[in-house]
Design a protein around this motif. Structure first.
Motif, PDB file in Angstrom:
ATOM      1  N   LEU A 154      36.247  46.160  44.504  1.00 30.83           N
ATOM      2  CA  LEU A 154      36.986  47.961  43.491  1.00 30.83           C
ATOM      3  C   LEU A 154      35.432  48.149  42.086  1.00 30.83           C
ATOM      4  N   PHE A 155      35.041  48.949  41.997  1.00 32.73           N
ATOM      5  CA  PHE A 155      34.442  49.056  41.034  1.00 32.73           C
ATOM      6  C   PHE A 155      35.331  50.679  39.948  1.00 32.73           C
ATOM      7  N   PHE A 156      35.254  50.009  39.151  1.00 35.25           N
ATOM      8  CA  PHE A 156      36.073  51.128  37.857  1.00 35.25           C
ATOM      9  C   PHE A 156      34.855  51.246  36.311  1.00 35.25           C
ATOM     10  N   ASP A 218      26.233  39.127  50.153  1.00 34.90           N
ATOM     11  CA  ASP A 218      26.355  40.285  48.943  1.00 34.90           C
ATOM     12  C   ASP A 218      27.155  40.842  48.366  1.00 34.90           C
ATOM     13  N   ARG A 219      27.950  40.899  48.859  1.00 29.07           N
ATOM     14  CA  ARG A 219      29.359  41.169  48.199  1.00 29.07           C
ATOM     15  C   ARG A 219      29.898  40.049  47.057  1.00 29.07           C
ATOM     16  N   GLU A 220      29.236  38.357  47.327  1.00 31.84           N
ATOM     17  CA  GLU A 220      29.610  37.582  46.519  1.00 31.84           C
ATOM     18  C   GLU A 220      28.160  37.725  45.771  1.00 31.84           C
ATOM     19  N   TYR A 221      27.586  37.684  45.545  1.00 35.87           N
ATOM     20  CA  TYR A 221      25.947  38.365  44.804  1.00 35.87           C
ATOM     21  C   TYR A 221      26.473  38.930  43.912  1.00 35.87           C
ATOM     22  N   VAL A 222      27.102  40.188  44.068  1.00 39.55           N
ATOM     23  CA  VAL A 222      27.108  41.494  43.297  1.00 39.55           C
ATOM     24  C   VAL A 222      28.427  40.989  42.472  1.00 39.55           C
ATOM     25  N   SER A 223      29.831  40.271  42.975  1.00 41.28           N
ATOM     26  CA  SER A 223      30.533  39.750  42.340  1.00 41.28           C
ATOM     27  C   SER A 223      30.332  38.880  40.802  1.00 41.28           C
ATOM     28  N   LYS A 224      29.125  37.669  41.925  1.00 39.16           N
ATOM     29  CA  LYS A 224      28.704  37.039  40.120  1.00 39.16           C
ATOM     30  C   LYS A 224      28.240  37.244  39.208  1.00 39.16           C
ATOM     31  N   ILE A 225      27.127  39.262  39.425  1.00 36.31           N
ATOM     32  CA  ILE A 225      26.948  39.599  38.958  1.00 36.31           C
ATOM     33  C   ILE A 225      27.104  39.913  37.750  1.00 36.31           C
ATOM     34  N   ALA A 226      28.281  40.626  38.226  1.00 36.77           N
ATOM     35  CA  ALA A 226      29.221  41.265  37.622  1.00 36.77           C
ATOM     36  C   ALA A 226      30.307  40.930  36.058  1.00 36.77           C
ATOM     37  N   LYS A 227      30.724  39.324  36.730  1.00 32.04           N
ATOM     38  CA  LYS A 227      31.130  38.782  36.151  1.00 32.04           C
ATOM     39  C   LYS A 227      30.084  37.910  34.598  1.00 32.04           C
ATOM     40  N   GLU A 228      28.892  37.872  34.564  1.00 30.15           N
ATOM     41  CA  GLU A 228      28.207  38.191  33.993  1.00 30.15           C
ATOM     42  C   GLU A 228      27.131  39.130  32.811  1.00 30.15           C
ATOM     43  N   LYS A 229      27.409  40.275  33.630  1.00 33.03           N
ATOM     44  CA  LYS A 229      27.110  41.306  32.869  1.00 33.03           C
ATOM     45  C   LYS A 229      28.573  41.943  32.260  1.00 33.03           C
ATOM     46  N   LEU A 230      29.506  41.989  32.601  1.00 32.78           N
ATOM     47  CA  LEU A 230      30.404  43.292  32.395  1.00 32.78           C
ATOM     48  C   LEU A 230      31.688  42.348  31.736  1.00 32.78           C
ATOM     49  N   SER A 231      31.446  40.914  31.295  1.00 27.01           N
ATOM     50  CA  SER A 231      32.526  40.381  30.964  1.00 27.01           C
ATOM     51  C   SER A 231      32.862  40.708  30.073  1.00 27.01           C
ATOM     52  N   GLY A 232      34.342  40.440  29.961  1.00 22.38           N
ATOM     53  CA  GLY A 232      35.311  41.634  28.769  1.00 22.38           C
ATOM     54  C   GLY A 232      35.466  42.937  28.602  1.00 22.38           C
ATOM     55  N   ASN A 233      34.132  43.628  29.281  1.00 21.33           N
ATOM     56  CA  ASN A 233      34.780  45.053  29.159  1.00 21.33           C
ATOM     57  C   ASN A 233      36.041  45.248  30.227  1.00 21.33           C
ATOM     58  N   ARG A 234      36.665  45.947  29.759  1.00 23.82           N
ATOM     59  CA  ARG A 234      38.232  46.589  30.299  1.00 23.82           C
ATOM     60  C   ARG A 234      37.706  48.110  31.479  1.00 23.82           C
ATOM     61  N   SER A 239      36.254  44.458  40.058  1.00 23.82           N
ATOM     62  CA  SER A 239      36.832  43.072  40.590  1.00 23.82           C
ATOM     63  C   SER A 239      37.257  43.139  41.995  1.00 23.82           C
ATOM     64  N   PRO A 240      37.748  42.041  42.827  1.00 25.02           N
ATOM     65  CA  PRO A 240      37.884  41.712  44.195  1.00 25.02           C
ATOM     66  C   PRO A 240      39.101  42.509  44.350  1.00 25.02           C
ATOM     67  N   ASP A 241      39.713  42.926  46.076  1.00 19.65           N
ATOM     68  CA  ASP A 241      40.022  43.529  46.543  1.00 19.65           C
ATOM     69  C   ASP A 241      41.154  42.988  47.022  1.00 19.65           C
ATOM     70  N   PHE A 242      42.105  42.505  45.703  1.00 20.62           N
ATOM     71  CA  PHE A 242      43.405  41.763  46.868  1.00 20.62           C
ATOM     72  C   PHE A 242      44.268  42.335  47.177  1.00 20.62           C
ATOM     73  N   THR A 243      45.495  41.840  47.692  1.00 17.61           N
ATOM     74  CA  THR A 243      46.918  42.972  48.231  1.00 17.61           C
ATOM     75  C   THR A 243      47.599  42.786  46.717  1.00 17.61           C
ATOM     76  N   GLN A 244      48.799  43.470  47.642  1.00 26.38           N
ATOM     77  CA  GLN A 244      49.667  43.438  46.207  1.00 26.38           C
ATOM     78  C   GLN A 244      50.825  42.283  46.048  1.00 26.38           C
ATOM     79  N   ALA A 245      50.803  41.974  47.037  1.00 25.85           N
ATOM     80  CA  ALA A 245      51.321  40.097  46.398  1.00 25.85           C
ATOM     81  C   ALA A 245      50.795  38.927  46.337  1.00 25.85           C
TER      82      ALA A 245
END
Length: 338
Positions: A154-156, A218-234, A239-245
């Protein structure tokens, strides 16, 4: 020759208490035994016995009104007693029959109640089996749904044009996001295969974009870079696409995570688990509290020193990762050469 006085008295009867002894009186009676009939003899003996008793009234006379009333009352009481006894017997027999009928009905009721209890016990056992089967099916469905979302992100924070944006536009915006926000090289950002990308129908603005990558790496690659570049940015984040539960569980764990961090504990959230000092917890919805499920396995190489991305110094500040350190060192070298 004169008549003996005893014989004369025996013939005419005696109306006063004789002055002689009882022996003399009986002797006189024997003398006139041949003259009186056998019946008179019996009556005289009975009369004499009554006179000798001294407690019998000689001539009681007719009954008074009070005596008649008492006699009538006694006769009525005897008649009523007999009739009452008969009625009471009928009543008792009726009560006994009713008790027998009630006992029979009560026995039948107990039998029916026991049958209902047995059927209810069978129903509860079947319900328990169905509940367990439903829980197992729900868990399988949850696992399948999680597996189907494992390639999604998910891209916010990506600008939203409203309802005019189509799937191709969303995909182009995501690739531009990779180049500008995550600093991915253009050649690689354009080559990452994306199956589909579209906006989610939410009230949030801008609406998040959900992206399904063709390959999990590819999904893991983008997620890893996002954690490094966007840490603390709300606002701008990935973020991963989790289920509702899982989202509900992570929301509860996030509240507890803040509490543990204020205490200075080393903690973080991994999927739907909370790890505190290498102890893994899950959230128990029934008890509304944490439940320990085990301990995190630490590789032998990392037991001596904590993981760089999660290591902290004594002041509580998170240490920089090797990638951050290398980039900072490169920037310092470039500034010195310039």
């Amino acid at each position: 020759m004169g008549i003996n006085i005893d014989v004369w008295r025996a013939r005419i009867g005696c109306f006063t208490q004789p002055k002689g002894t009882k022996r003399e009186l009986i002797h006189g009676i024997k003398l006139c035994g041949g003259l009186l009939s056998r019946q008179l003899h019996i009556l005289l003996i009975a009369a004499l016995l009554l006179l000798l008793s001294g407690n019998v009234e000689r001539n009681p006379g007719p009954r008074t009104t009070r005596q008649s009333q008492l006699a009538v009352s006694a006769s009525g009481v005897r008649h009523t007693g007999v009739q009452g006894n008969s009625d009471h017997g009928d009543i008792l027999r009726g009560i006994e029959e009713q008790l027998k009928s009630l006992n029979t009905r009560f026995t039948n009721f107990e039998t029916s109640l026991q049958t209902i209890r047995d059927e209810q016990s069978d129903m509860w056992r079947e319900m328990d089996k169905l509940t367990d089967a439903n829980a197992a099916q729900s868990q399988k469905v949850e696992q399948l749904e999680s597996q189907s979302r494992r390639e999604n992100l998910l891209f916010f924070g990506i600008p939203d044009d409203g309802g005019k944006e189509n799937s191709n536009d969303s995909e182009e915006k995501v690739r531009d996001f990779l180049k500008t926000k995550l600093e991915v090289e253009s050649s690689r950002a354009d080559c990452i295969p994306i199956e589909r990308a579209h906006r989610l129908p939410t009230k949030r603005h801008p609406r998040p974009i959900i992206v399904k990558f063709s390959a999990f790496k590819d999904r893991e690659y983008v997620s890893k870079i996002a954690k490094e570049k966007l840490s603390g940015n709300r606002e701008v984040r990935v973020s991963p696409d989790f289920t509702q539960a899982v989202r509900n569980t992570r929301r509860q764990l996030g509240k507890l995570l803040q509490t543990y961090r204020e205490k200075g504990e080393d903690c973080y959230i991994s999927y739907d688990k909370l790890v505190v000092n290498n102890t893994v917890y899950t959230y128990d919805w029934d008890k509304d509290s944490l439940r320990e499920v085990g301990r995190r396995r630490i590789p032998p190489a990392s037991r001596a020193s904590p993981t760089p991305s999660r290591a902290r110094d004594r002041s509580g500040t998170r240490r920089e990762s090797p990638g951050q350190y290398s980039r900072r060192r490169d920037s310092l070298d470039n500034s010195q050469h310039s």
